[in-house]
Design a protein around this motif. Structure first.
Motif, short mmCIF file in Angstrom:
data_model
loop_
_atom_site.label_atom_id
_atom_site.label_comp_id
_atom_site.label_asym_id
_atom_site.label_seq_id
_atom_site.Cartn_x
_atom_site.Cartn_y
_atom_site.Cartn_z
N LYS A 56 15.83 76.05 40.31
CA LYS A 56 15.54 75.68 41.70
C LYS A 56 16.84 75.37 42.45
O LYS A 56 17.02 75.79 43.60
N LYS A 57 17.76 74.66 41.81
CA LYS A 57 19.05 74.36 42.44
C LYS A 57 19.79 75.65 42.76
O LYS A 57 20.42 75.77 43.81
N GLU A 58 19.74 76.61 41.87
CA GLU A 58 20.43 77.88 42.08
C GLU A 58 19.84 78.63 43.27
O GLU A 58 20.58 79.20 44.08
N VAL A 59 18.52 78.63 43.40
CA VAL A 59 17.88 79.29 44.54
C VAL A 59 18.34 78.63 45.84
O VAL A 59 18.69 79.30 46.81
N PHE A 114 16.45 82.34 53.34
CA PHE A 114 15.03 82.08 53.11
C PHE A 114 14.48 81.18 54.20
O PHE A 114 15.19 80.31 54.71
N THR A 115 13.23 81.35 54.53
CA THR A 115 12.54 80.41 55.41
C THR A 115 12.01 79.27 54.54
O THR A 115 11.94 79.42 53.31
N PRO A 116 11.60 78.14 55.14
CA PRO A 116 11.01 77.06 54.33
C PRO A 116 9.80 77.54 53.53
O PRO A 116 9.59 77.13 52.40
N GLU A 117 9.01 78.43 54.12
CA GLU A 117 7.83 78.95 53.42
C GLU A 117 8.22 79.78 52.20
O GLU A 117 7.60 79.69 51.14
N GLU A 118 9.27 80.59 52.37
CA GLU A 118 9.75 81.40 51.23
C GLU A 118 10.28 80.50 50.13
O GLU A 118 10.07 80.75 48.94
N TYR A 119 10.99 79.42 50.52
CA TYR A 119 11.48 78.45 49.54
C TYR A 119 10.31 77.89 48.73
O TYR A 119 10.33 77.85 47.51
N LYS A 120 9.28 77.43 49.45
CA LYS A 120 8.12 76.83 48.77
C LYS A 120 7.51 77.81 47.79
O LYS A 120 7.15 77.43 46.67
N LYS A 121 7.37 79.06 48.19
CA LYS A 121 6.79 80.08 47.32
C LYS A 121 7.63 80.26 46.06
O LYS A 121 7.11 80.26 44.94
N ILE A 160 9.90 78.18 44.76
CA ILE A 160 9.91 76.95 43.98
C ILE A 160 8.60 76.79 43.22
O ILE A 160 8.58 76.41 42.04
N ASN A 161 7.48 77.09 43.88
CA ASN A 161 6.17 77.00 43.22
C ASN A 161 6.06 77.98 42.06
O ASN A 161 5.47 77.66 41.02
N GLU A 162 6.63 79.16 42.24
CA GLU A 162 6.62 80.15 41.15
C GLU A 162 7.42 79.63 39.95
O GLU A 162 6.99 79.78 38.80
N ILE A 163 8.56 79.03 40.23
CA ILE A 163 9.38 78.48 39.14
C ILE A 163 8.62 77.33 38.46
O ILE A 163 8.56 77.26 37.24
N LYS A 184 13.92 74.60 34.70
CA LYS A 184 13.26 74.77 35.99
C LYS A 184 14.08 74.14 37.12
O LYS A 184 14.27 74.75 38.18
N GLU A 185 14.55 72.93 36.90
CA GLU A 185 15.36 72.25 37.92
C GLU A 185 16.64 73.01 38.21
O GLU A 185 17.05 73.14 39.37
N GLU A 186 17.29 73.52 37.18
CA GLU A 186 18.52 74.28 37.37
C GLU A 186 18.24 75.58 38.14
O GLU A 186 19.03 75.98 39.00
#
Length: 127
Positions: free
Chosen positions: A30-33, A3-10, A12-15, A26-28
């Motif tokens: 995000k950690k998995e992603v 993932f790019t940083p932008e894809e990560y943000k997208k 994470i924001n969806e979660i 939610k935290e779990e």
């Protein structure tokens, strides 16, 4: 595919935007992603992607500073010495990886050995 940083943000924001999940879940998620992505991304990852356990009788600590230098504390001293890491944190991390994968960290940080890691990364401004 990483993932790019932008894809990560997208992602994470969806979660974070999901109302059907409690904060712990939610935290779990995000950690998995983050853990599933093989690439280390500055600003997202806070720890190495793999556990690194180098050992050396010559040094007690090694870290990357905010200005992408590599700080090393020798076992017999209390002062930290800096070495050049590179223009980016990624460059500095590659330099650290090169050092910790060497056959002898103590020998390789010696600045007086031509071609050694220490010789190539010597930071004359902080000698």
């Amino acid at each position: 595919m990483p993932f790019t940083p932008e894809e990560y943000k997208k992602i994470i924001n969806e979660i974070d935007g999901r109302k059907d999940l409690n904060p712990y879940v939610k935290e779990e998620m995000k950690k998995e992603v983050i853990n599933r992505n093989p690439k280390w991304v500055p600003g997202v990852n806070t720890e190495p992607k793999e556990k690194l356990n180098p050992s050396s009788s010559a040094i007690t600590s090694l870290r990357i500073t905010p200005d992408n230098k590599i700080a090393i504390r020798y076992r017999n001293g209390s002062k930290e010495y800096t070495y050049t890491g590179g223009a980016t944190v990624h460059d500095a991390a590659k330099a650290v990886l090169e050092l910790i994968n060497s056959s002898s960290i103590g020998r390789d940080i010696n600045t007086k050995i031509p071609g050694s890691w220490g010789n190539r990364h010597y930071d004359a401004g902080h000698a």
